[in-house]
Scaffold this active site. Structure first.
Site, PDB file in Angstrom:
ATOM      1  N   LYS A 148       0.833  -1.216   0.000  1.00 16.03           N
ATOM      2  CA  LYS A 148       0.000   0.000   0.000  1.00 16.03           C
ATOM      3  C   LYS A 148       0.863   1.259   0.000  1.00 16.03           C
ATOM      4  CE  LYS A 148      -1.715   1.560   4.121  1.00 16.03           C
ATOM      5  NZ  LYS A 148      -1.434   2.977   4.370  1.00 16.03           N
ATOM      6  N   ASN A 149       1.854   1.280   0.893  1.00 17.89           N
ATOM      7  CA  ASN A 149       2.638   2.506   1.054  1.00 17.89           C
ATOM      8  C   ASN A 149       3.596   2.770  -0.108  1.00 17.89           C
ATOM      9  OD1 ASN A 149       1.301   2.909   3.408  1.00 17.89           O
ATOM     10  ND2 ASN A 149       3.046   2.513   4.769  1.00 17.89           N
ATOM     11  N   ARG A 194      -5.083  10.715   4.560  1.00 17.07           N
ATOM     12  CA  ARG A 194      -3.931  11.589   4.696  1.00 17.07           C
ATOM     13  C   ARG A 194      -3.000  11.519   3.485  1.00 17.07           C
ATOM     14  NH1 ARG A 194      -0.367  14.154   8.061  1.00 17.07           N
ATOM     15  NH2 ARG A 194       1.672  13.730   7.238  1.00 17.07           N
ATOM     16  N   CYS A 236      -4.814  12.471  13.055  1.00 17.48           N
ATOM     17  CA  CYS A 236      -5.502  11.203  12.947  1.00 17.48           C
ATOM     18  C   CYS A 236      -5.309  10.452  14.248  1.00 17.48           C
ATOM     19  CB  CYS A 236      -5.019  10.410  11.741  1.00 17.48           C
ATOM     20  SG  CYS A 236      -3.391   9.781  11.932  1.00 17.48           S
ATOM     21  N   ARG A 252       0.562  14.412  13.102  1.00 22.46           N
ATOM     22  CA  ARG A 252       0.950  14.223  11.693  1.00 22.46           C
ATOM     23  C   ARG A 252       0.964  15.536  10.913  1.00 22.46           C
ATOM     24  NH1 ARG A 252      -1.040   8.385   9.669  1.00 22.46           N
ATOM     25  NH2 ARG A 252       0.918   8.494   8.578  1.00 22.46           N
ATOM     26  N   ILE A 273       2.449  18.603   8.311  1.00 23.95           N
ATOM     27  CA  ILE A 273       2.933  18.581   6.921  1.00 23.95           C
ATOM     28  C   ILE A 273       3.927  19.716   6.668  1.00 23.95           C
ATOM     29  CG2 ILE A 273       0.925  17.387   5.947  1.00 23.95           C
ATOM     30  CD1 ILE A 273       0.020  20.175   4.886  1.00 23.95           C
ATOM     31  N   ASP A 274       4.472  20.290   7.750  1.00 21.11           N
ATOM     32  CA  ASP A 274       5.375  21.431   7.591  1.00 21.11           C
ATOM     33  C   ASP A 274       6.586  21.114   6.708  1.00 21.11           C
ATOM     34  OD1 ASP A 274       5.903  19.718   9.826  1.00 21.11           O
ATOM     35  OD2 ASP A 274       7.480  21.104  10.462  1.00 21.11           O
ATOM     36  N   LEU A 275       7.108  19.885   6.779  1.00 15.95           N
ATOM     37  CA  LEU A 275       8.300  19.549   5.994  1.00 15.95           C
ATOM     38  C   LEU A 275       7.966  19.449   4.502  1.00 15.95           C
ATOM     39  CD1 LEU A 275       9.784  16.859   8.410  1.00 15.95           C
ATOM     40  CD2 LEU A 275      10.540  19.234   8.139  1.00 15.95           C
ATOM     41  N   ASP A 281       4.920   0.708  12.249  1.00 20.81           N
ATOM     42  CA  ASP A 281       3.745   0.020  11.707  1.00 20.81           C
ATOM     43  C   ASP A 281       3.655  -1.450  12.142  1.00 20.81           C
ATOM     44  OD1 ASP A 281       2.921   2.314  10.533  1.00 20.81           O
ATOM     45  OD2 ASP A 281       3.336   1.715   8.465  1.00 20.81           O
ATOM     46  N   ILE A 298       7.900   7.417  16.943  1.00 16.14           N
ATOM     47  CA  ILE A 298       7.460   8.083  15.700  1.00 16.14           C
ATOM     48  C   ILE A 298       6.138   8.822  15.886  1.00 16.14           C
ATOM     49  CG2 ILE A 298       6.944   7.769  13.235  1.00 16.14           C
ATOM     50  CD1 ILE A 298       9.779   6.982  13.825  1.00 16.14           C
ATOM     51  N   ARG A 347      -8.326  -0.518   5.329  1.00 13.49           N
ATOM     52  CA  ARG A 347      -7.469   0.494   4.684  1.00 13.49           C
ATOM     53  C   ARG A 347      -6.154  -0.112   4.205  1.00 13.49           C
ATOM     54  NH1 ARG A 347      -5.651   4.407   8.452  1.00 13.49           N
ATOM     55  NH2 ARG A 347      -4.384   4.821   6.625  1.00 13.49           N
TER      56      ARG A 347
HETATM   57  C1  UD1 Z   1       4.474   6.871   6.409  1.00 13.80           C
HETATM   58  C2  UD1 Z   1       3.636   5.630   6.233  1.00 13.80           C
HETATM   59  C3  UD1 Z   1       3.088   5.179   7.569  1.00 13.80           C
HETATM   60  C4  UD1 Z   1       4.208   4.993   8.582  1.00 13.80           C
HETATM   61  C5  UD1 Z   1       5.076   6.259   8.648  1.00 13.80           C
HETATM   62  C6  UD1 Z   1       6.300   6.083   9.530  1.00 13.80           C
HETATM   63  C7  UD1 Z   1       2.731   5.932   4.003  1.00 13.80           C
HETATM   64  C8  UD1 Z   1       1.516   6.151   3.166  1.00 13.80           C
HETATM   65  N1  UD1 Z   1       2.538   5.943   5.332  1.00 13.80           N
HETATM   66  O1  UD1 Z   1       3.605   7.890   6.907  1.00 13.80           O
HETATM   67  O2  UD1 Z   1       2.416   3.927   7.378  1.00 13.80           O
HETATM   68  O3  UD1 Z   1       3.658   4.753   9.856  1.00 13.80           O
HETATM   69  O4  UD1 Z   1       5.534   6.605   7.327  1.00 13.80           O
HETATM   70  O5  UD1 Z   1       7.054   4.993   9.102  1.00 13.80           O
HETATM   71  O6  UD1 Z   1       3.806   5.716   3.508  1.00 13.80           O
HETATM   72  N2  UD1 Z   1       6.282  14.869  10.484  1.00 13.80           N
HETATM   73  C9  UD1 Z   1       6.422  16.220  10.744  1.00 13.80           C
HETATM   74  N3  UD1 Z   1       6.294  17.100   9.701  1.00 13.80           N
HETATM   75  C10 UD1 Z   1       6.052  16.677   8.425  1.00 13.80           C
HETATM   76  C11 UD1 Z   1       5.932  15.291   8.173  1.00 13.80           C
HETATM   77  C12 UD1 Z   1       6.062  14.413   9.232  1.00 13.80           C
HETATM   78  O7  UD1 Z   1       6.636  16.621  11.889  1.00 13.80           O
HETATM   79  O8  UD1 Z   1       5.949  17.508   7.529  1.00 13.80           O
HETATM   80  C13 UD1 Z   1       6.392  13.894  11.606  1.00 13.80           C
HETATM   81  C14 UD1 Z   1       5.081  13.128  11.819  1.00 13.80           C
HETATM   82  O9  UD1 Z   1       4.176  13.842  12.608  1.00 13.80           O
HETATM   83  C15 UD1 Z   1       5.583  11.859  12.482  1.00 13.80           C
HETATM   84  C16 UD1 Z   1       6.962  11.634  11.837  1.00 13.80           C
HETATM   85  O10 UD1 Z   1       7.314  12.885  11.264  1.00 13.80           O
HETATM   86  O11 UD1 Z   1       5.748  12.036  13.855  1.00 13.80           O
HETATM   87  C17 UD1 Z   1       6.998  10.564  10.793  1.00 13.80           C
HETATM   88  O12 UD1 Z   1       6.057  10.866   9.789  1.00 13.80           O
HETATM   89  P1  UD1 Z   1       6.276  10.465   8.273  1.00 13.80           P
HETATM   90  O13 UD1 Z   1       7.567   9.716   8.115  1.00 13.80           O
HETATM   91  O14 UD1 Z   1       6.062  11.662   7.437  1.00 13.80           O
HETATM   92  O15 UD1 Z   1       5.097   9.441   8.062  1.00 13.80           O
HETATM   93  P2  UD1 Z   1       4.067   9.419   6.861  1.00 13.80           P
HETATM   94  O16 UD1 Z   1       4.755   9.696   5.580  1.00 13.80           O
HETATM   95  O17 UD1 Z   1       2.881  10.230   7.225  1.00 13.80           O
END
Ligand code: UD1
Length: 426
Positions: free
Chosen positions: A22-23, A92, A116, A121, A123-125, A305, A327, A397
């Site tokens: 899926k991912n 998301r 969620c 979670r 999206i600033d990055l 996960d 995480i 999902r």
């Molecule tokens: C992806 C996976 C999810 C998995 C996660 C961590 C997909 C579709 N989903 O989620 O199954 O659990 O990786 O292995 O691939 N963060 C920030 N700012 C940002 C982005 C992330 O602070 O802009 C933080 C998040 O809140 C979290 C951490 O970084 O605490 C990891 O998130 P991220 O690696 O981005 O996970 P996803 O891509 O959402």
């Protein structure tokens, strides 16, 4: 809402073919919007999240079909880069469309995907990466509008190795002018798969799987046919289910090298694992041993996960185990549900202290998120008596009909769906 009813206490046995990831599939479907023409993606699992992504693509004008495990996309009729808020909120991962749509149309409108069940979670990055490439981003309430006639290559350092931000920036950089480097990039196998897919269409990306990814912008991509990698989290879930029920299971179509940390942990519990090419055999007849400390961290360390599923195995182990979640802040919701089944687990901040019990007992429990739900299914399979898992849509999902998959291994598990007159039918 659907329920799963599980008659526990039966060791799993037999063999099973693992579904596509899926991912990996979600960002690859989004990345397909970078090209004009017909893109064919194989080994795409039939899941709720994939359905949501395909519905969003259709809403934007793309033609999308999902027959068996193959998705065919005709992106030439794509006409919109405005993702409706209602669809954005359903999943998301719709955030993955930001980079590709911005690169293709020069503008994109999305909405904050929101928090969620497992945490905030942010999206600033994602946003700062695109800003560094020259995007103008206006945020008003939950609406985010990005413009960039053509993005420009940039040196981007991620404060933390976010999987989604790494993927979004990679996708945006493919058609940008000049060179982009992402340092402190995430190293997950799904990111390597995205690189392979994009390079199959003519992109020039190097380094996925390491912490520095380089993207040399190109003018145009050419459509391709591509097969996504097997799902390492589904593989891991079945491996843990085999161990927790003290069964013997052969998993076909796996990537064992993506599961090194899990294999290491399972071997420490005493589970026998053999690996031969893309086949993994898991077997045990005895009670697992406790593991003193498992810490979830970005790949290649132990995956968040798989934290909830392994916790079920440790809940049945001889001794006290400790799991630390680094995480996501809200990822111990399964603990209360497991406690109803007789587990002895104490949570202190982001650590869980698991005192193994010799037996779990069937109960009615609620799936609060995707992986927590998978853990409860494993607990139900291992428990004595009947377990009812509610809110199964969370599990749908990420697992293609989990009851059918586990039923092939001899599990007694039945889905019940409500019908309009409030009766429950299988
Ligand atoms: C992806 C996976 C999810 C998995 C996660 C961590 C997909 C579709 N989903 O989620 O199954 O659990 O990786 O292995 O691939 N963060 C920030 N700012 C940002 C982005 C992330 O602070 O802009 C933080 C998040 O809140 C979290 C951490 O970084 O605490 C990891 O998130 P991220 O690696 O981005 O996970 P996803 O891509 O959402």
């Amino acid at each position: 809402m659907d329920k799963l009813v599980i008659e526990g206490g039966k060791p799993l046995s037999g063999s099973i073919v693992i579904q596509g990831a899926k991912n990996a599939a979600l960002p690859i479907l989004a990345a397909s919007m970078l090209v004009e023409g017909i893109v064919t993606i194989d080994q795409v699992p039939k899941l709720l999240d994939i359905d949501v992504m395909l519905n969003i693509l259709r809403e934007l004008g793309c033609r999308a079909e999902h027959e068996d495990e193959t998705v065919t996309l005709d992106t030439s009729s794509l006409h919109s880069s405005h993702i409706p808020e209602a669809l954005m909120r359903q999943m998301r991962s719709s955030i993955f469309l930001m980079g590709p749509l911005l690169a293709r149309f020069g503008e994109v409108t999305i909405y904050q995907p929101g928090g969620c069940a497992i945490g905030e979670r942010k999206i600033d990055l994602h946003l700062s990466g695109l800003r560094a490439m020259g995007a103008q981003i206006d945020e008003e309430d939950s609406r985010i509008v990005c413009y960039a006639k053509r993005l420009k290559g940039a040196e981007i350092h991620l404060d933390l190795p976010s999987v989604g931000a790494t993927e979004n920036i990679m996708m945006a950089a493919v058609l940008a002018e000049g060179l982009t480097t992402i340092s402190n990039a995430a190293r997950e196998p799904e990111i390597q798969d995205l690189q392979h897919f994009l390079n199959s269409m003519g992109a020039k990306i190097y380094g996925a799987g390491t912490d520095t990814i380089t993207i040399e912008g190109v003018e145009k991509l050419t459509p391709c046919r591509y097969q996504v990698i097997p799902d390492r989290i589904v593989t891991g879930t079945v491996m843990v289910a085999a161990a927790a029920t003290r069964g013997q299971v052969t998993l076909l179509n796996t990537c064992p090298s993506h599961l090194t940390s899990l294999i290491h942990v399972l071997r420490r519990t005493g589970v026998q694992i053999t690996v031969d090419g893309d086949i993994i055999k898991v077997g045990t007849a005895s009670r697992p041993k406790a593991v003193d400390r498992i810490v979830t961290s970005p790949y290649p360390a132990f995956p968040t996960d798989l934290q909830s599923q392994v916790m079920v195995l440790l809940a049945l182990a001889d001794g006290v185990s400790v799991m630390k979640e680094t995480i996501f802040e809200g990822r111990f919701k399964h603990v209360d549900e497991l406690s109803r089944m007789g587990a002895d687990i104490r949570v202190d901040l982001n650590s869980a202290f698991i005192r193994g019990v010799s037996r779990l007992y069937g109960a009615t429990v609620e799936a609060t998120d995707l992986r927590a739900g998978a853990a409860l299914v494993i607990a139900g399979l291992a428990a004595q008596g009947k377990t009812i898992v509610e809110q199964v849509h969370h599990i749908d999902r990420g697992y293609d009909r989990i009851e059918t998959m586990l039923g092939r291994l001899g599990a007694k598990i039945t889905r019940y769906s409500p019908v309009p007159n409030n009766q429950i039918v299988p």
